[in-house]
Design a protein around this motif. Structure first.
Motif, PDB file in Angstrom:
ATOM      1  N   LEU A 284     109.087 -77.583 -85.146  1.00 28.21           N
ATOM      2  CA  LEU A 284     110.505 -77.904 -85.043  1.00 28.21           C
ATOM      3  C   LEU A 284     110.449 -77.259 -83.677  1.00 28.21           C
ATOM      4  O   LEU A 284     111.766 -75.635 -84.240  1.00 28.21           O
ATOM      5  N   GLY A 285     110.323 -76.300 -83.225  1.00 28.95           N
ATOM      6  CA  GLY A 285     110.504 -75.400 -82.319  1.00 28.95           C
ATOM      7  C   GLY A 285     111.087 -75.963 -80.966  1.00 28.95           C
ATOM      8  O   GLY A 285     111.549 -77.652 -81.025  1.00 28.95           O
ATOM      9  N   ASN A 286     111.544 -75.602 -79.561  1.00 26.67           N
ATOM     10  CA  ASN A 286     112.408 -75.688 -78.387  1.00 26.67           C
ATOM     11  C   ASN A 286     112.003 -77.338 -78.259  1.00 26.67           C
ATOM     12  O   ASN A 286     112.951 -78.176 -78.131  1.00 26.67           O
ATOM     13  N   LEU A 287     110.622 -77.828 -78.204  1.00 27.51           N
ATOM     14  CA  LEU A 287     109.750 -78.704 -77.818  1.00 27.51           C
ATOM     15  C   LEU A 287     110.507 -79.729 -78.516  1.00 27.51           C
ATOM     16  O   LEU A 287     110.412 -81.468 -78.197  1.00 27.51           O
TER      17      LEU A 287
ATOM     18  N   ARG B 295     102.280 -85.397 -70.529  1.00 29.98           N
ATOM     19  CA  ARG B 295     102.851 -86.746 -70.417  1.00 29.98           C
ATOM     20  C   ARG B 295     102.948 -87.341 -68.760  1.00 29.98           C
ATOM     21  O   ARG B 295     103.363 -88.060 -68.440  1.00 29.98           O
TER      22      ARG B 295
ATOM     23  N   LEU C 186     103.346 -76.815 -82.411  1.00 30.05           N
ATOM     24  CA  LEU C 186     102.991 -76.045 -83.273  1.00 30.05           C
ATOM     25  C   LEU C 186     102.302 -74.801 -81.321  1.00 30.05           C
ATOM     26  O   LEU C 186     102.044 -75.530 -80.288  1.00 30.05           O
ATOM     27  N   PRO C 187     103.023 -73.723 -81.684  1.00 31.08           N
ATOM     28  CA  PRO C 187     101.474 -72.589 -81.072  1.00 31.08           C
ATOM     29  C   PRO C 187     100.570 -73.010 -80.230  1.00 31.08           C
ATOM     30  O   PRO C 187      99.868 -73.214 -81.514  1.00 31.08           O
ATOM     31  N   ASN C 188      99.916 -72.413 -78.953  1.00 28.73           N
ATOM     32  CA  ASN C 188      98.690 -73.452 -78.720  1.00 28.73           C
ATOM     33  C   ASN C 188      97.329 -72.792 -79.945  1.00 28.73           C
ATOM     34  O   ASN C 188      96.615 -73.823 -80.070  1.00 28.73           O
TER      35      ASN C 188
ATOM     36  N   TRP D 112     105.524 -65.832 -78.914  1.00 31.07           N
ATOM     37  CA  TRP D 112     104.329 -65.992 -79.202  1.00 31.07           C
ATOM     38  C   TRP D 112     103.690 -66.555 -77.628  1.00 31.07           C
ATOM     39  O   TRP D 112     102.678 -66.344 -77.315  1.00 31.07           O
ATOM     40  N   ARG D 113     104.415 -67.193 -76.247  1.00 35.33           N
ATOM     41  CA  ARG D 113     103.654 -67.358 -75.348  1.00 35.33           C
ATOM     42  C   ARG D 113     102.864 -65.779 -74.695  1.00 35.33           C
ATOM     43  O   ARG D 113     102.336 -66.131 -73.893  1.00 35.33           O
TER      44      ARG D 113
ATOM     45  N   TYR E 229      99.178 -77.708 -65.375  1.00 37.44           N
ATOM     46  CA  TYR E 229     100.614 -79.069 -65.440  1.00 37.44           C
ATOM     47  C   TYR E 229      99.987 -79.391 -63.920  1.00 37.44           C
ATOM     48  O   TYR E 229      99.524 -80.568 -63.056  1.00 37.44           O
TER      49      TYR E 229
ATOM     50  N   GLU F 259     100.221 -81.991 -78.958  1.00 38.32           N
ATOM     51  CA  GLU F 259     100.631 -80.710 -77.462  1.00 38.32           C
ATOM     52  C   GLU F 259      99.332 -80.119 -76.306  1.00 38.32           C
ATOM     53  O   GLU F 259      98.666 -79.921 -77.204  1.00 38.32           O
ATOM     54  N   LYS F 260      99.777 -79.773 -75.495  1.00 34.90           N
ATOM     55  CA  LYS F 260      99.123 -79.239 -74.457  1.00 34.90           C
ATOM     56  C   LYS F 260      99.039 -77.919 -74.924  1.00 34.90           C
ATOM     57  O   LYS F 260     100.120 -78.034 -74.518  1.00 34.90           O
TER      58      LYS F 260
ATOM     59  N   TYR G  98     111.055 -82.388 -67.016  1.00 32.46           N
ATOM     60  CA  TYR G  98     110.808 -83.605 -68.228  1.00 32.46           C
ATOM     61  C   TYR G  98     112.182 -85.176 -67.399  1.00 32.46           C
ATOM     62  O   TYR G  98     112.318 -86.290 -67.607  1.00 32.46           O
TER      63      TYR G  98
ATOM     64  N   HIS H  29      96.780 -75.441 -82.362  1.00 35.57           N
ATOM     65  CA  HIS H  29      96.580 -76.925 -82.509  1.00 35.57           C
ATOM     66  C   HIS H  29      94.956 -76.766 -83.235  1.00 35.57           C
ATOM     67  O   HIS H  29      95.243 -78.371 -83.781  1.00 35.57           O
TER      68      HIS H  29
HETATM   69  P1  NAD Z   1     108.862 -72.387 -79.403  1.00 35.21           P
HETATM   70  O1  NAD Z   1     108.096 -71.658 -79.552  1.00 35.21           O
HETATM   71  O2  NAD Z   1     109.779 -73.429 -79.394  1.00 35.21           O
HETATM   72  O3  NAD Z   1     108.202 -73.237 -80.829  1.00 35.21           O
HETATM   73  C1  NAD Z   1     107.510 -73.118 -81.719  1.00 35.21           C
HETATM   74  C2  NAD Z   1     107.334 -73.453 -83.102  1.00 35.21           C
HETATM   75  O4  NAD Z   1     106.322 -73.158 -84.098  1.00 35.21           O
HETATM   76  C3  NAD Z   1     108.709 -73.018 -83.766  1.00 35.21           C
HETATM   77  O5  NAD Z   1     109.575 -73.602 -84.906  1.00 35.21           O
HETATM   78  C4  NAD Z   1     107.563 -71.892 -84.503  1.00 35.21           C
HETATM   79  O6  NAD Z   1     108.197 -71.665 -86.121  1.00 35.21           O
HETATM   80  C5  NAD Z   1     106.109 -72.463 -85.134  1.00 35.21           C
HETATM   81  N1  NAD Z   1     105.789 -70.992 -85.751  1.00 35.21           N
HETATM   82  C6  NAD Z   1     104.856 -71.651 -86.264  1.00 35.21           C
HETATM   83  N2  NAD Z   1     103.796 -70.576 -86.614  1.00 35.21           N
HETATM   84  C7  NAD Z   1     104.395 -69.850 -85.505  1.00 35.21           C
HETATM   85  C8  NAD Z   1     103.764 -68.538 -84.859  1.00 35.21           C
HETATM   86  N3  NAD Z   1     102.845 -67.755 -85.235  1.00 35.21           N
HETATM   87  N4  NAD Z   1     104.657 -67.524 -83.708  1.00 35.21           N
HETATM   88  C9  NAD Z   1     105.790 -68.214 -83.567  1.00 35.21           C
HETATM   89  N5  NAD Z   1     106.009 -70.050 -83.274  1.00 35.21           N
HETATM   90  C10 NAD Z   1     105.476 -70.141 -84.490  1.00 35.21           C
HETATM   91  O7  NAD Z   1     107.524 -73.500 -78.924  1.00 35.21           O
HETATM   92  P2  NAD Z   1     107.271 -74.838 -78.350  1.00 35.21           P
HETATM   93  O8  NAD Z   1     108.208 -74.669 -76.573  1.00 35.21           O
HETATM   94  O9  NAD Z   1     108.344 -75.819 -78.730  1.00 35.21           O
HETATM   95  O10 NAD Z   1     106.208 -75.059 -77.344  1.00 35.21           O
HETATM   96  C11 NAD Z   1     105.121 -75.325 -78.830  1.00 35.21           C
HETATM   97  C12 NAD Z   1     103.664 -76.281 -77.916  1.00 35.21           C
HETATM   98  O11 NAD Z   1     104.649 -77.014 -76.930  1.00 35.21           O
HETATM   99  C13 NAD Z   1     102.691 -75.678 -76.790  1.00 35.21           C
HETATM  100  O12 NAD Z   1     101.872 -75.400 -77.261  1.00 35.21           O
HETATM  101  C14 NAD Z   1     103.696 -75.993 -75.490  1.00 35.21           C
HETATM  102  O13 NAD Z   1     102.667 -75.424 -74.875  1.00 35.21           O
HETATM  103  C15 NAD Z   1     103.756 -77.061 -75.639  1.00 35.21           C
HETATM  104  N6  NAD Z   1     104.814 -77.621 -74.610  1.00 35.21           N
HETATM  105  C16 NAD Z   1     104.791 -78.337 -74.388  1.00 35.21           C
HETATM  106  C17 NAD Z   1     105.546 -79.650 -73.080  1.00 35.21           C
HETATM  107  C18 NAD Z   1     105.715 -80.796 -72.529  1.00 35.21           C
HETATM  108  O14 NAD Z   1     106.054 -80.800 -71.590  1.00 35.21           O
HETATM  109  N7  NAD Z   1     104.442 -81.282 -72.979  1.00 35.21           N
HETATM  110  C19 NAD Z   1     106.599 -78.100 -73.203  1.00 35.21           C
HETATM  111  C20 NAD Z   1     107.270 -77.963 -73.887  1.00 35.21           C
HETATM  112  C21 NAD Z   1     105.690 -76.484 -74.594  1.00 35.21           C
END
Ligand code: NAD
Length: 420
Positions: A75-78, A193, A142-144, A232-233, A250, A164-165, A329, A147
């Motif tokens: 439950l992160g940003n995306l 997407r 989740l972080p890559n 984490w990125r 992309y 997710e990618k 988006y 997956h």
């Molecule tokens: P984010 O950092 O906002 O969220 C990641 C979530 O994973 C957080 O809730 C965090 O608490 C959790 N998490 C679990 N284990 C973790 C750890 N060991 N370290 C850090 N966080 C941990 O990231 P996001 O932007 O939501 O990205 C998540 C995935 O979605 C990634 O694979 C990213 O590449 C992908 N993504 C895709 C798009 C898209 O447009 N399709 C856009 C953004 C991100």
């Protein structure tokens, strides 16, 4: 979705199919199965003259009781800002479970979206999701580096996986994910997407139809200026790499999607600013070129160190076209340029915007209900990983790297999406 029904499957049959699939898995409530379902979009009288823009048909959703249930993992940003709100625009999916390391946050989000507390999981009790009949699909956000693990565990729990990618952080992990889903008899789709988005699909149609003659060179740039060095990125173990697998992907995936071709050869180059604390473990910028079987060349750039850019341009014999922004988006903007006599035409057609996350989730649900291979299956994510590893290899060796010769089109793609 109407295309789905005109493509040989009536809405009634589709709904019955959905009902059958779910009922056989013991997932349908009697109240839901009793809900009447509309056969076609509600017909409304046109407001504008025939010369005005056609607003299109109103949505044609499945009733809530017949939609597939989705568990969002991470439950992160995306998830919070894009995916969970997108359920409001989905026609075939509903949010039914959450998986998070932070139970307070998860319970708060569950309350906001009507997810029962019994359907909130932690990463450790995630496997018990197998006993939750309200979950058909698991969406991994989740972080890559996580997956692969959560895909394998999710498939073993008997659920279909939308991931997710980038698909994972290595070719080995991608193969494990594909094998686990095959063994479990479950679908695996990578959430590309852009491949479901109408403006990008329009661009693909211009390439494939050769509307402006054969395509010669495609240029793509996707990058952003990354902040907090501790995220984490920017950690190799969690992200697998830097700008390339995150935003550079992309450029790679969209160029493959536009052409339908696979590169024969790549040549890469990378750079990280010395002393920048963000780039101790992962790369800052990557540029790479690709050569395709038809002779198309592509030039790509990505970075975590420049101001946000998300664009591409396709240069064809008698015109150019592209998008700026292309990978955002919303607010996507196609552009075209071609000559007619003494006039160079510049067009910025407006195709309208659709929620890309709702489109991709609905495609996944459609594939589950109809037992079809998703348009962007695990094999599509694996191919990107193979190419990214070749780009890194080339950047480190300073030499071009050849890839397996694949001359068929759309080799790794499944069923064409019906919407957009
Ligand atoms: P984010 O950092 O906002 O969220 C990641 C979530 O994973 C957080 O809730 C965090 O608490 C959790 N998490 C679990 N284990 C973790 C750890 N060991 N370290 C850090 N966080 C941990 O990231 P996001 O932007 O939501 O990205 C998540 C995935 O979605 C990634 O694979 C990213 O590449 C992908 N993504 C895709 C798009 C898209 O447009 N399709 C856009 C953004 C991100």
């Amino acid at each position: 979705m109407p295309e789905l029904f005109s493509a040989g499957l009536s809405r009634r049959a589709f709904i019955q199919n959905a009902g059958l699939g779910l009922a056989s898995a013991g997932l349908l409530t009697s109240a839901a199965s009793a809900a009447p379902a509309a056969e076609k979009p509600i017909s409304l009288p046109p407001l504008g003259a025939s010369t005005e823009l056609d607003p299109g048909e109103p949505p044609l959703p499945l009733p809530p009781g017949k939609r597939l249930g989705v568990a969002v993992v991470g439950l992160g940003n995306l998830s919070v800002a894009q995916i969970i709100p997108a359920f409001g625009e989905s026609k075939l999916c509903k949010l039914t479970a959450l998986v998070s390391g932070d139970q307070n946050k998860a319970r708060e989000i569950a309350a906001q979206h009507g997810v029962p507390e019994r359907s909130v999981y932690s990463y450790s009790n995630y496997d018990s999701i197998r006993d939750n009949p309200d979950v058909d699909i698991i969406y991994i956000v989740l972080p890559n580096s996580q997956h692969a693990e959560f895909t394998v565990r999710g498939a073993q729990a008997g659920k279909h996986i939308l991931c997710e990618k980038p698909m994972a952080t290595s070719v080995k992990e991608c193969r494990q994910m594909i094998d686990a889903c095959k063994t479990a008899g479950k679908k695996l789709m990578i959430a590309y997407r852009i491949q479901y988005e109408p403006n990008n699909r329009f661009m693909r149609s211009l390439v494939q139809s050769q509307k402006y003659g054969p395509v010669k060179v495609i240029e793509a740039v996707n990058g952003q200026n990354q902040g907090d060095p501790s995220q984490w990125r920017l950690k190799k173990a969690l992200a697998g790499g830097g700008s390339l697998p995150d935003v550079g992907l992309y450029c790679l995936n969209t160029t493959r999607f536009l052409t339908g071709e696979e590169p024969l050869e790549v040549m890469g180059s990378l750079y990280s600013t010395p002393g920048d604390p963000r780039f101790k473990e992962v790369e800052e910028s990557v540029t790479w070129q690709m050569r395709f079987p038809s002779g198309i060349l592509s030039n790509n750039a990505t970075s975590y160190g420049f101001h946000e850019v998300r664009r591409y341009r396709v240069n064809a014999a008698t015109g150019w076209f592209g998008m700026d922004p292309a990978f955002a988006y919303s607010g996507l903007q196609p552009m075209l340029s071609y000559a007619e006599g003494k006039i160079e035409h510049r067009e910025t057609p407006i195709l309208g915007q659709k929620n890309q996350f709702a489109l991709e989730m609905d495609h996944m649900a459609e594939c589950v209900i109809l037992n079809k291979m998703p348009y962007t299956p695990g094999e599509e994510g694996l191919q990107d990983q193979v190419i990214m590893e070749a780009i890194y290899k080339s950047a480190h060796s300073g030499k071009p790297v050849s890839l397996p010769h694949i001359t068929t089109r759309d080799t790794f793609r499944g069923t064409e999406p019906t919407e957009g």
